[in-house]
Design an enzyme around this catalytic site. Structure first.
Site, PDB file in Angstrom:
ATOM      1  N   CYS A 193       0.933  -1.265   0.402  1.00 53.69           N
ATOM      2  CA  CYS A 193       0.191  -0.138   0.165  1.00 53.69           C
ATOM      3  C   CYS A 193       0.943   1.492  -0.245  1.00 53.69           C
ATOM      4  O   CYS A 193       0.923   1.822  -0.990  1.00 53.69           O
ATOM      5  CB  CYS A 193      -0.889  -0.491   1.245  1.00 53.69           C
ATOM      6  SG  CYS A 193      -1.985  -1.097   0.770  1.00 53.69           S
ATOM      7  N   HIS A 202      -2.288   6.918   3.787  1.00 52.63           N
ATOM      8  CA  HIS A 202      -1.588   5.921   4.425  1.00 52.63           C
ATOM      9  C   HIS A 202      -0.375   6.648   3.887  1.00 52.63           C
ATOM     10  O   HIS A 202       0.250   5.617   3.482  1.00 52.63           O
ATOM     11  CB  HIS A 202      -1.484   3.957   3.337  1.00 52.63           C
ATOM     12  CG  HIS A 202      -1.197   3.081   4.704  1.00 52.63           C
ATOM     13  ND1 HIS A 202      -0.924   2.168   3.867  1.00 52.63           N
ATOM     14  CD2 HIS A 202      -0.311   3.261   5.391  1.00 52.63           C
ATOM     15  CE1 HIS A 202      -0.753   0.432   5.026  1.00 52.63           C
ATOM     16  NE2 HIS A 202       0.242   1.975   6.043  1.00 52.63           N
TER      17      HIS A 202
END
Length: 594
Positions: free
Chosen positions: A89, A150
């Site tokens: 990610c 993130h």
């Protein structure tokens, strides 16, 4: 009679002139409309989390229902060789946002942690990196990010927000500054740094047992130590336990939060309503900015574990909880697309759908698979070399500009979105740094036959695992593997027993000579060509090797954002609503502008 004839001729000429004027006006109006359609379009980017390329109907799945994403592909252009720049990610999204490999900004790791672990870490996307949002913001776009970030929050204090989306070109942010993890669900086993937590807990138990042994020995007069020493040792054990439990014991409260701009609105977040809140915010942003131009990046929480799915979709698919979550994700995409159409924005909006990397093969609950399906492609999330870890959906729709139903089999990258949207907005890509992405517009419009990429390089952390060569003369696609993960158990196709496969150390195999695959004939990477096959093998490996050496000359060191110190939890950086450490709130206010 002569006068009447002259009048008739004059009237006829006038009518002809009027018709010519009307035709010219219509042509000018058409050109004006076409110009309006192709200049500064609205841009809607939708990214799923951990979605396998084989999970969508338009990519060959006939057992999961994804009608909305499939319709998007029917009305637009579908890429079959769309590739993530990293298989996890944090680095994948950093590359997507900047058009650069993540290690160029320090957002990929040499060893240890390969993604951000805490909202209260100090690592994140550096302020000197330029995102496509920042460039579009300068071009007059209203920019918004709804969903997962993130990419870090703070650097030195709880409110400096140096890595926050609002410091990277987004005017509005609503969503998770971190990512979904099993720890966000009160009924799921802890997953964040589970190995380290287990070691810390075992160490605490051993030390506590040692203190109890000393106390028992002292009480039975078997050992001669002072009670002050016993108390001191017990205090040290308590401090050791408190120091690590203060972070790991409250993962849900520290990491699983929602923010609107700089304000924490839910801590901890209520998972069951997160999807509806993300949808509400996305639709609201479209309504507020329908007069455009706007950039909206919808970064979905689906389909990452713990696969939180509303009751409406539970048990509806043929593939358990994961399938239910995929079908709910498709419904969410459909609702967003409906909002685009409701506001009359369909023909003036470039819409894009993708995933950040391949499906998570190691995500399991016993024998139940909780991760995605990567179709015919080998490997999955965490594996940068094998196709299953990096080959992702890539769908573009722009009615009237991009041909409907077109399928492109050329190698492309998530990093290509950066120069593509910058070009559409009338901006310029930065000239003071390496940009790895290439504009997709010529390929999407049909002006170019081939991708601008002759070579693409596939990294696991900071390690080059593989590279591909698109030989445009022959049309063949070669893939060279220098390093591959060792699957566990042998022959399993994944690294079961770990969260993802490692990039280095004992968990990988280095190939000398390297493995070579002809992806044109063997997209599943099942049949490596033998070095004894003749000059073809040696020519392809040598050609890729020269490209790798040239590519490495472009590498420059960057401060590591994923070092242990930058990744570690720091209480003074923890986003918090209310007095720390009693952080708790649930503010479901109406969305508002910054």
């Amino acid at each position: 009679m002569a006068l009447t004839a002259r009048r008739r001729r004059a009237a006829h000429a006038a009518r002809n002139s009027l018709n010519v004027l009307l035709i010219m006006c219509l042509l000018l109006k058409t050109c004006e409309l076409k110009s309006a359609n192709t200049s500064k379009p609205n841009i809607l980017l939708i990214m799923a989390d951990d979605l396998g390329i084989g999970d969508l109907g338009c990519y060959g799945n006939d057992t999961l229902r994804t009608p909305n994403i499939d319709r998007l592909a029917e009305e637009g252009v579908r890429l079959t060789q769309h590739l993530a720049a990293a298989p996890l990610c944090t680095p994948s999204r950093a590359a997507f946002l900047t058009g650069r490999h993540a290690f160029r900004s320090g957002m990929d790791a040499a060893d240890g942690y390969r993604a951000l672990q805490w909202n209260a870490g100090s690592g994140g996307l550096p302020q000197n990196e330029t995102t496509f949002a920042r460039i579009l913001q300068r071009q007059g776009y209203s920019t918004g990010l709804i969903g997962k970030w993130h990419q870090g929050v703070n650097c030195a204090s709880r409110n400096d927000h140096c890595h926050h989306p609002l410091h990277h070109g987004f005017d509005y942010f609503y969503g998770m500054p971190f990512t979904l993890v099993n720890d966000c669900h009160p009924d799921r086993p802890p997953a964040l740094d589970a190995g380290l937590r287990a070691k810390l807990w075992l160490s605490t138990q051993i030390m506590a047992l040692g203190v109890l042994t000393i106390v028992a020995g002292k009480a039975c007069r078997l050992i001669s130590v002072s009670w002050r020493l016993v108390l001191s040792v017990a205090t040290l054990v308590l401090l050791f336990f408190t120091s690590w439990y203060a972070s790991f014991g409250f993962v849900r409260r520290w990491n699983c939060i929602l923010m609107r701009n700089h304000e924490v609105t839910e801590q901890p977040m209520v998972l069951e309503r997160a999807a509806s809140l993300v949808l509400k915010e996305a639709v609201s942003f479209l309504a507020r900015n329908k007069h455009g131009p706007f950039l909206l990046f919808v970064s979905l929480l689906h389909v990452h574990v713990p696969l939180v799915t509303t009751e409406r979709f539970l048990g509806k698919s043929q593939h358990g909880l994961y399938g239910d979550n995929v079908e709910e994700m498709d419904w969410l995409v459909g609702e967003i697309l409906s909002a685009v159409e409701t506001h009359g924005l369909k023909n003036t909006t470039l819409t894009y759908f993708t995933s950040d990397h391949g499906g998570h093969l190691e995500a399991r609950d016993g024998h139940v698979q909780l991760g995605g399906w990567n179709g015919i492609y080998r490997g999955g999330k965490g594996m940068a070399g094998w196709e299953g870890g990096i080959r992702v959906p890539g769908i573009f729709r722009w009615p009237g500009v991009l041909p409907a139903g077109r399928v492109i089999h050329e190698p492309t990258s998530l990093m290509d979105v950066f120069p593509t949207v910058v070009q559409l907005a009338g901006g310029q890509v930065p000239q003071d740094r390496v940009i790895d992405g290439r504009s997709l517009l010529p390929l999407l419009r049909g002006d170019a036959e081939h991708s601008a990429h002759e070579f693409l390089f596939h990294y696991c952390g900071q390690y080059l695992h593989a590279a591909r060569w698109h030989d445009k003369d022959s049309g063949r696609l070669w893939k060279v593997h220098y390093t591959t993960p060792r699957f566990h158990p042998e022959g399993a196709g994944a690294c079961h027993g770990r969260s993802v496969c490692p990039c280095s150390g004992a968990g990988v195999t280095h190939h000398d000579p390297p493995l070579l695959f002809d992806l044109s004939e063997d997209p599943s990477e099942a049949r490596p060509l033998s070095p004894d096959a003749g000059p073809l093998y040696h020519e392809a490996v040598a050609r890729v090797g020269r490209a790798v050496r040239q590519h490495r000359r472009s590498l420059r060191p960057a401060p590591e954002q994923l070092s242990f110190w930058n990744v570690a939890w720091k209480p003074w950086l923890q986003p918090c609503c209310g007095p720390f450490p009693f952080c708790a709130c649930s503010r479901d206010a109406d969305p508002r502008e910054t």
